[in-house]
Design an enzyme around this catalytic site. Structure first.
Site, PDB file in Angstrom:
ATOM      1  N   GLU A  88     -39.209  -3.121 -49.980  1.00 24.91           N
ATOM      2  CA  GLU A  88     -39.775  -4.278 -50.094  1.00 24.91           C
ATOM      3  C   GLU A  88     -39.879  -4.645 -51.406  1.00 24.91           C
ATOM      4  O   GLU A  88     -40.327  -4.007 -52.311  1.00 24.91           O
ATOM      5  CB  GLU A  88     -41.540  -4.247 -49.542  1.00 24.91           C
ATOM      6  CG  GLU A  88     -42.070  -5.426 -49.658  1.00 24.91           C
ATOM      7  CD  GLU A  88     -43.688  -5.409 -49.075  1.00 24.91           C
ATOM      8  OE1 GLU A  88     -44.405  -6.308 -49.486  1.00 24.91           O
ATOM      9  OE2 GLU A  88     -44.051  -4.248 -48.674  1.00 24.91           O
ATOM     10  N   ASP A 113     -41.866  -3.357 -57.557  1.00 26.86           N
ATOM     11  CA  ASP A 113     -42.648  -4.392 -58.294  1.00 26.86           C
ATOM     12  C   ASP A 113     -42.665  -3.958 -59.759  1.00 26.86           C
ATOM     13  O   ASP A 113     -42.366  -2.953 -60.103  1.00 26.86           O
ATOM     14  CB  ASP A 113     -43.993  -4.672 -57.887  1.00 26.86           C
ATOM     15  CG  ASP A 113     -44.423  -6.357 -58.044  1.00 26.86           C
ATOM     16  OD1 ASP A 113     -44.175  -6.933 -59.011  1.00 26.86           O
ATOM     17  OD2 ASP A 113     -44.691  -6.850 -57.009  1.00 26.86           O
ATOM     18  N   ASP A 140     -36.391  -3.089 -61.678  1.00 23.37           N
ATOM     19  CA  ASP A 140     -35.472  -4.231 -61.191  1.00 23.37           C
ATOM     20  C   ASP A 140     -34.915  -3.923 -59.763  1.00 23.37           C
ATOM     21  O   ASP A 140     -33.888  -2.909 -59.903  1.00 23.37           O
ATOM     22  CB  ASP A 140     -34.608  -4.391 -62.361  1.00 23.37           C
ATOM     23  CG  ASP A 140     -33.473  -5.771 -61.971  1.00 23.37           C
ATOM     24  OD1 ASP A 140     -33.458  -6.302 -60.704  1.00 23.37           O
ATOM     25  OD2 ASP A 140     -32.884  -6.310 -62.931  1.00 23.37           O
ATOM     26  N   ASP A 163     -41.246 -15.489 -56.277  1.00 21.68           N
ATOM     27  CA  ASP A 163     -41.503 -16.559 -57.318  1.00 21.68           C
ATOM     28  C   ASP A 163     -40.631 -17.768 -56.936  1.00 21.68           C
ATOM     29  O   ASP A 163     -39.274 -17.435 -56.570  1.00 21.68           O
ATOM     30  CB  ASP A 163     -40.977 -16.101 -58.750  1.00 21.68           C
ATOM     31  CG  ASP A 163     -41.538 -17.119 -59.580  1.00 21.68           C
ATOM     32  OD1 ASP A 163     -41.538 -18.346 -59.422  1.00 21.68           O
ATOM     33  OD2 ASP A 163     -42.092 -16.598 -60.680  1.00 21.68           O
ATOM     34  N   LYS A 167     -38.809 -25.502 -60.926  1.00 16.64           N
ATOM     35  CA  LYS A 167     -38.252 -26.392 -61.790  1.00 16.64           C
ATOM     36  C   LYS A 167     -36.782 -26.099 -61.350  1.00 16.64           C
ATOM     37  O   LYS A 167     -36.122 -24.954 -61.344  1.00 16.64           O
ATOM     38  CB  LYS A 167     -38.714 -26.173 -63.188  1.00 16.64           C
ATOM     39  CG  LYS A 167     -40.177 -26.330 -63.459  1.00 16.64           C
ATOM     40  CD  LYS A 167     -40.374 -26.076 -65.050  1.00 16.64           C
ATOM     41  CE  LYS A 167     -41.945 -26.415 -65.498  1.00 16.64           C
ATOM     42  NZ  LYS A 167     -42.069 -26.361 -66.686  1.00 16.64           N
ATOM     43  N   ASP A 199     -44.495 -19.878 -49.043  1.00 11.85           N
ATOM     44  CA  ASP A 199     -45.281 -21.150 -48.963  1.00 11.85           C
ATOM     45  C   ASP A 199     -44.524 -22.321 -49.581  1.00 11.85           C
ATOM     46  O   ASP A 199     -45.267 -23.400 -49.680  1.00 11.85           O
ATOM     47  CB  ASP A 199     -46.608 -20.916 -49.154  1.00 11.85           C
ATOM     48  CG  ASP A 199     -46.992 -20.396 -50.511  1.00 11.85           C
ATOM     49  OD1 ASP A 199     -45.883 -20.085 -51.161  1.00 11.85           O
ATOM     50  OD2 ASP A 199     -48.083 -20.549 -51.160  1.00 11.85           O
ATOM     51  N   THR A 236     -52.342 -12.307 -45.618  1.00  7.79           N
ATOM     52  CA  THR A 236     -52.883 -11.995 -46.861  1.00  7.79           C
ATOM     53  C   THR A 236     -53.978 -12.910 -47.379  1.00  7.79           C
ATOM     54  O   THR A 236     -54.285 -14.022 -47.061  1.00  7.79           O
ATOM     55  CB  THR A 236     -51.934 -11.675 -47.907  1.00  7.79           C
ATOM     56  OG1 THR A 236     -51.261 -12.991 -48.488  1.00  7.79           O
ATOM     57  CG2 THR A 236     -50.873 -10.756 -47.568  1.00  7.79           C
ATOM     58  N   ARG A 237     -54.942 -12.521 -48.538  1.00 10.52           N
ATOM     59  CA  ARG A 237     -55.814 -13.273 -49.024  1.00 10.52           C
ATOM     60  C   ARG A 237     -55.003 -14.415 -49.730  1.00 10.52           C
ATOM     61  O   ARG A 237     -55.514 -15.509 -49.549  1.00 10.52           O
ATOM     62  CB  ARG A 237     -56.748 -12.509 -49.830  1.00 10.52           C
ATOM     63  CG  ARG A 237     -57.569 -13.361 -50.648  1.00 10.52           C
ATOM     64  CD  ARG A 237     -58.384 -12.268 -51.458  1.00 10.52           C
ATOM     65  NE  ARG A 237     -57.613 -11.398 -52.325  1.00 10.52           N
ATOM     66  CZ  ARG A 237     -58.121 -10.445 -53.119  1.00 10.52           C
ATOM     67  NH1 ARG A 237     -59.453 -10.320 -52.983  1.00 10.52           N
ATOM     68  NH2 ARG A 237     -57.521  -9.749 -53.766  1.00 10.52           N
ATOM     69  N   GLU A 239     -52.296 -15.883 -48.806  1.00 17.17           N
ATOM     70  CA  GLU A 239     -51.619 -16.483 -48.019  1.00 17.17           C
ATOM     71  C   GLU A 239     -52.748 -17.620 -47.396  1.00 17.17           C
ATOM     72  O   GLU A 239     -52.561 -18.722 -47.043  1.00 17.17           O
ATOM     73  CB  GLU A 239     -51.039 -15.916 -46.800  1.00 17.17           C
ATOM     74  CG  GLU A 239     -50.230 -16.826 -45.623  1.00 17.17           C
ATOM     75  CD  GLU A 239     -49.531 -15.959 -44.704  1.00 17.17           C
ATOM     76  OE1 GLU A 239     -48.934 -16.553 -43.933  1.00 17.17           O
ATOM     77  OE2 GLU A 239     -49.461 -14.591 -44.927  1.00 17.17           O
TER      78      GLU A 239
END
Length: 259
Positions: A88, A113, A140, A163, A167, A199, A236-237, A239
């Site tokens: 993950e 992470d 990484d 992420d 832009k 999302d 999730t919260r 989401e």
């Protein structure tokens, strides 16, 4: 029992230059040993709670992994068993990761992470829930895939709410791109599931386009589109808050094709 004062962050008496967590994750585990490519993540400095700091100190030597790129991992050795293992990438504060690991104890989860509070929180959640199938990677994920994981070693890949780099000048930083998928495919077993969720609709469209075009993956949906949110991915919260604001969440479920 109530916590002592100054519980909002780790103690402030560190000497200048001393690591934040002497027995915990390193600030830059790979150092300068690998080329400086454009990264898909942005390290963030945030407060670490007392509970998170305690979990990092106690549990990192047992369940943590610094991604230094200097050795090949044996996942059976890392987890102490030869059960299926999924990677993950980007787990936030780890709530969904812990819930999925608890619901499927026969699957090992290597969660990666760079966010220190999230690392501590996931370790804390795993400890409190008695989970033995979670390991936390720091660094990484590209270096992990390229330098440390052997071919055909993963049974799945999860990338939830990466992420979106909205832009246009930052689109090159997005993780889900052809080069990344080629690398991931080389580490995934045939039939392994790749599950992405976002999302950010423009990013979802790019994900669908790139995954559909890649020869190493096939869509699990007969119509070739997005998938309904599967029951095994908890809401999730983060989401829920997005849905309350009218955001549309897209899931993508693709399989690694047989060579």
């Amino acid at each position: 029992m109530s916590e002592s004062r100054n519980t909002s962050e780790e103690p402030r008496h560190r000497v200048k230059g001393e690591p934040r967590f002497p027995d915990g994750p390193r600030a830059d585990p790979a150092g300068s040993h690998f080329e400086r490519r454009i990264r898909s993540f942005q390290p963030r400095r945030s407060r670490v709670t007392h509970g998170q700091a305690d979990a990092l100190q106690r549990l990192w030597p047992k369940w943590g992994l610094d991604i230094d790129g200097r050795r090949k991992l044996d996942l059976a050795e890392l987890f102490g068993n030869d059960r299926p293992a999924v990677l993950e990438i980007g787990f936030g504060m780890g709530e969904a990761t812990a819930r999925m690991a608890a619901a499927d104890p026969d699957t090992n989860v290597l969660a990666v992470d760079v966010h220190t509070p999230g690392q501590g929180n996931l370790l804390n959640l795993a400890d409190r829930s008695g989970l033995s199938n979670v390991r936390v990677g720091n660094g990484d994920a590209i270096i992990l895939l390229r330098e440390m994981l052997p071919p055909d070693s993963l049974d799945g890949l999860r990338v939830y709410f990466p992420d979106p780099w909205p832009k246009k000048r930052h689109h090159k930083r997005r993780l889900i791109q052809p080069e990344f998928l080629t690398l991931a495919a080389s580490r995934l077993k045939p039939g392994a599931l790749v599950h992405c969720a976002t999302d950010w609709e423009p990013y979802a469209e790019v994900m669908l386009e790139v995954l559909t075009a890649h020869p190493d993956f096939e869509n699990t949906q007969p119509n070739g589109g997005y998938a309904p949110r599967p029951d095994f991915r908890p809401l999730t919260r983060f989401e829920s808050q997005g849905l309350d604001k009218g955001h549309v969440v897209h899931d993508l479920l693709f399989r690694r094709c047989a060579p």
